[in-house]
Design an enzyme around this catalytic site. Structure first.
Site, PDB file in Angstrom:
ATOM      1  N   HIS A  67       0.834  -1.203   0.000  1.00  0.00           N
ATOM      2  CA  HIS A  67       0.000   0.000   0.000  1.00  0.00           C
ATOM      3  C   HIS A  67       0.872   1.259   0.000  1.00  0.00           C
ATOM      4  CE1 HIS A  67      -3.646   2.345   1.200  1.00  0.00           C
ATOM      5  NE2 HIS A  67      -2.718   3.118   1.743  1.00  0.00           N
ATOM      6  N   GLU A  68       1.865   1.271   0.888  1.00  0.00           N
ATOM      7  CA  GLU A  68       2.736   2.453   0.979  1.00  0.00           C
ATOM      8  C   GLU A  68       3.618   2.597  -0.256  1.00  0.00           C
ATOM      9  OE1 GLU A  68       1.963   4.570   3.196  1.00  0.00           O
ATOM     10  OE2 GLU A  68       0.673   3.155   4.254  1.00  0.00           O
ATOM     11  N   HIS A  71       1.747   4.512  -2.875  1.00  0.00           N
ATOM     12  CA  HIS A  71       1.888   5.955  -2.663  1.00  0.00           C
ATOM     13  C   HIS A  71       3.247   6.429  -3.182  1.00  0.00           C
ATOM     14  CE1 HIS A  71      -1.680   6.689  -0.242  1.00  0.00           C
ATOM     15  NE2 HIS A  71      -1.354   5.732   0.615  1.00  0.00           N
TER      16      HIS A  71
END
Length: 151
Positions: A67-68, A71
């Site tokens: 998920h990170e 980003h």
């Protein structure tokens, strides 16, 4: 797991799923409480909450790292990296990253509360509150009568 092992895991996930290198730091941040991890826009570092690894294991932590990294890579490329952006949602689905992480047991426990019930001794109106209130200081908002806690 140490910060060095976390760094290696993040770099390997980045190459395996995104076919791009992760050139910045990934480390555990003990101050994180309500989130599994966060991507720092200014330094491009990724911080991970160690409690998620201890409570849910490696599988959950890999999801947080994916998920990170979504980003991270979108921000580096100048594309939409925020949760509401279409680029971000598309990339999440492509790599199989979760949109939200599983809540910690302490978070679930904190959300479960026993409501406190107060009754006005004058008009019998019932008040429900999450927190305890000082009945010597506060009065009924309808008739200014004295409040009494019901058990």
């Amino acid at each position: 797991m140490t910060n060095e092992q976390l760094q290696l895991l993040t770099e390997s996930i980045s190459i395996k799923l995104f076919n791009k290198t992760f050139k910045h730091a990934a480390y555990f941040n003990p101050r994180l409480r309500t989130t599994g991890g966060r991507y720092m826009l200014s330094s491009h570092d990724i911080e991970i909450n160690r409690k998620y690894y201890e409570e849910h294991g490696l599988k959950e932590m890999e999801g947080i790292i994916k998920h990170e990294l979504c980003h991270y890579h979108l921000h580096i490329e100048g594309r939409g990296y925020k949760h509401r952006d279409n680029d971000f949602r598309t990339l999440l689905k492509k790599v199989g990253a979760p949109r939200h992480c599983t809540p910690l047991a302490e978070e679930i426990k904190r959300k479960m509360y026993v409501p406190r019930i107060y009754e006005c001794t004058n008009c019998r109106f019932i008040f429900e509150r999450k927190r305890r209130i000082n009945t010597d200081r506060y009065v009924c908002g309808r008739c200014r009568g004295k409040l009494k806690e019901k058990m």
